[in-house]
Design an enzyme around this catalytic site. Structure first.
Site, PDB file in Angstrom:
ATOM      1  CE1 TYR A 154      -3.604   2.668   0.610  1.00  0.00           C
ATOM      2  CE2 TYR A 154      -2.282   3.481   2.197  1.00  0.00           C
ATOM      3  CZ  TYR A 154      -3.206   3.544   1.508  1.00  0.00           C
ATOM      4  OH  TYR A 154      -4.016   4.808   1.643  1.00  0.00           O
ATOM      5  CG  ASP A 254       5.697   3.747   1.054  1.00  0.00           C
ATOM      6  OD1 ASP A 254       5.926   4.646   2.104  1.00  0.00           O
ATOM      7  OD2 ASP A 254       4.398   3.466   0.800  1.00  0.00           O
ATOM      8  CE  LYS A 282       1.167   5.667   8.314  1.00  0.00           C
ATOM      9  NZ  LYS A 282      -0.079   6.400   8.232  1.00  0.00           N
TER      10      LYS A 282
END
Length: 454
Positions: A154, A254, A282
């Site tokens: 994802y 990522d 994050k």
């Protein structure tokens, strides 16, 4: 107790959340602002967070293992973060300049200390924005316009990567050459053709697929640890780095999930691999929206405006199509970068002990499952992990995890919700520095009560 009975008990125990959700459905599609926040029959609505705990609108208190899907590595209401926020506003007056400021360069230098592959960086407002920019950057730099991603991985909510995140394997083709399936309405067949699917941890299949598409694929984007918790083997990563270099493709890590959670140097530090581009997010925002794209200077420099901007109608020094356009009002937000600096300062001394406590929780959970005759695999390196109820000895890719017993996992997760442990059913566990030894003990006691319940 079956799953239906547990969900019914959950519904009856949370009338306030049920009311809030039904009201929100009148104004917000599905009653939620992000699809990931939903689980049946309705999600919990929270009203407060302190330390390792959340409190919902029904005044139930939970140990929080979602932590906003990872960003809150210092927990809720960390005093130093509040102090930094108040101090910044007191000293600087404003929270946003709309101009360059020295904090952008200072934070970039700090990040490069831990991620030396980020020779040059640009700020975004989320991990999704960062991965989207990474793909456009790869297209612009290579002059090729397809991207390769791994089945199950994802990278955000946009067309190129909303492909085969949680596909039905009966429709997904051979595991050695998976077929890309759309994960959203609004994605056309033509869009799917621009995303090439790869099998994780299978270098020979990757070699065959990527060689076939070497004149089309600009780069390979990947979670070096799938879902943040299922690691690539070191040999796979080493050979993938060599392969992408040989084929003239960029390797994009990522690390939105793994950055500053696997360790201070992230997954690339763990593997000793230098990707061409890296995305972060994050954790570095201390709960505020932020993202970073960084990488090789020769690649990143194509975003330099070179004296002009597409919104500057009176200045046409350059052809806009020769420059990678990247902009955003909130990019490099001065307050968020100050909070990120404080977060990294704290993690320097507190991340290693947090990782040890994470291992302690994993060991305790494995022991409880074993005592109840249930075989599990826990995946994850650093301050997050996931639980797979499976007869397999290890989980290496998406096809492996589909063999897990999700029904039993969901039943246990609802029983845990009813016993004060907040995690979205079947989600990974994120830990924070606020998850002390006593919080770990409380969690393990809740697991025991959950097993008694089911």
């Amino acid at each position: 107790m079956n799953t239906y009975s547990l969900i019914k008990e959950y519904e009856e125990a949370n009338p306030g959340s049920k009311r809030a959700w039904k009201k929100a459905c009148n104004h917000i599609p599905g009653g939620i602002s992000a699809n990931v926040k939903f689980f049946e029959p309705f999600p919990l609505f929270m009203k407060a967070g302190h330390g390792a705990y959340l409190t919902d609108v029904d005044d139930h208190k939970y140990v929080d293992y979602v932590l906003s899907y990872g960003p809150l590595i210092l927990g809720h209401e960390r005093p130093e973060i509040k102090e930094t926020l108040n101090k910044y506003l007191s000293e600087h007056g404003t929270m946003l300049y709309g101009t360059p400021h020295e904090g952008e360069d200072e934070f970039a230098e700090l990040i490069k200390n831990y991620y030396p592959s980020l020779e040059s960086i640009r700020y975004t407002n989320s991990g999704t924005e960062a991965t989207l920019l990474s793909i456009r950057t790869a297209f612009a730099f290579t002059g090729k316009y397809k991207i390769a991603k791994f089945e199950g991985h994802y990278h955000g909510g946009y067309n190129e990567v909303l492909v085969s995140i949680n596909p039905d394997i009966s429709k997904a083709g051979d595991e050695k050459e998976p077929i890309g399936l759309p994960e959203s309405a609004g994605i056309s067949e033509g869009m799917l053709e621009n995303t090439i699917l790869l099998p994780f941890n299978d270098i020979e299949s990757c070699r065959t697929i990527l060689t076939k598409h070497k004149h089309e694929v600009a780069g390979v984007i990947m979670e070096p640890m799938f879902g943040g918790t299922i690691p690539a083997t070191k040999e796979f990563m080493k050979e993938l780095r060599q392969l992408t270099t040989e084929l003239g493709m960029l390797l994009i890590f990522d690390e939105v999930k793994t950055g500053f959670r696997v360790g201070m140097t992230g997954a690339q530090g763990y593997y000793g691999i230098k990707p061409d581009l890296t995305t972060l997010g994050k954790v570095i925002g201390a709960g505020f929206p932020v993202g970073i794209l960084g990488g090789r200077k020769d690649i990143m420099d194509i975003a330099s405006p070179n004296g002009s901007d597409i919104l500057d109608s009176g200045n046409k020094k350059n052809n806009a199509a020769d420059i990678l356009y990247h902009s955003g009002t909130y990019n490099g937000h001065p307050l968020i970068l100050a909070l990120g600096t404080e977060t990294i300062r704290i993690l320097k001394s507190e991340l290693d002990p947090l990782i040890k406590r994470t291992e302690s929780l994993k060991d305790g959970i494995k022991k409880i499952f074993s005592e109840h005759g249930i075989k599990i695999v826990t995946t994850g390196i650093g301050a997050m992990f996931n639980i797979w109820i499976t007869e397999l000895d290890e989980i290496k890719n998406y096809r492996d995890l589909t063999k897990s017993d999700f029904n039993l996992r969901k039943k246990i997760d609802y029983a845990l919700l009813l016993n004060g442990i907040y995690n979205k059913p079947c989600n990974r566990y994120n830990l924070s520095t606020a998850h002390t030894d006593s919080v770990i003990d409380e969690t393990l006691s809740a697991f025991e009560r959950a097993f008694d319940k089911i």
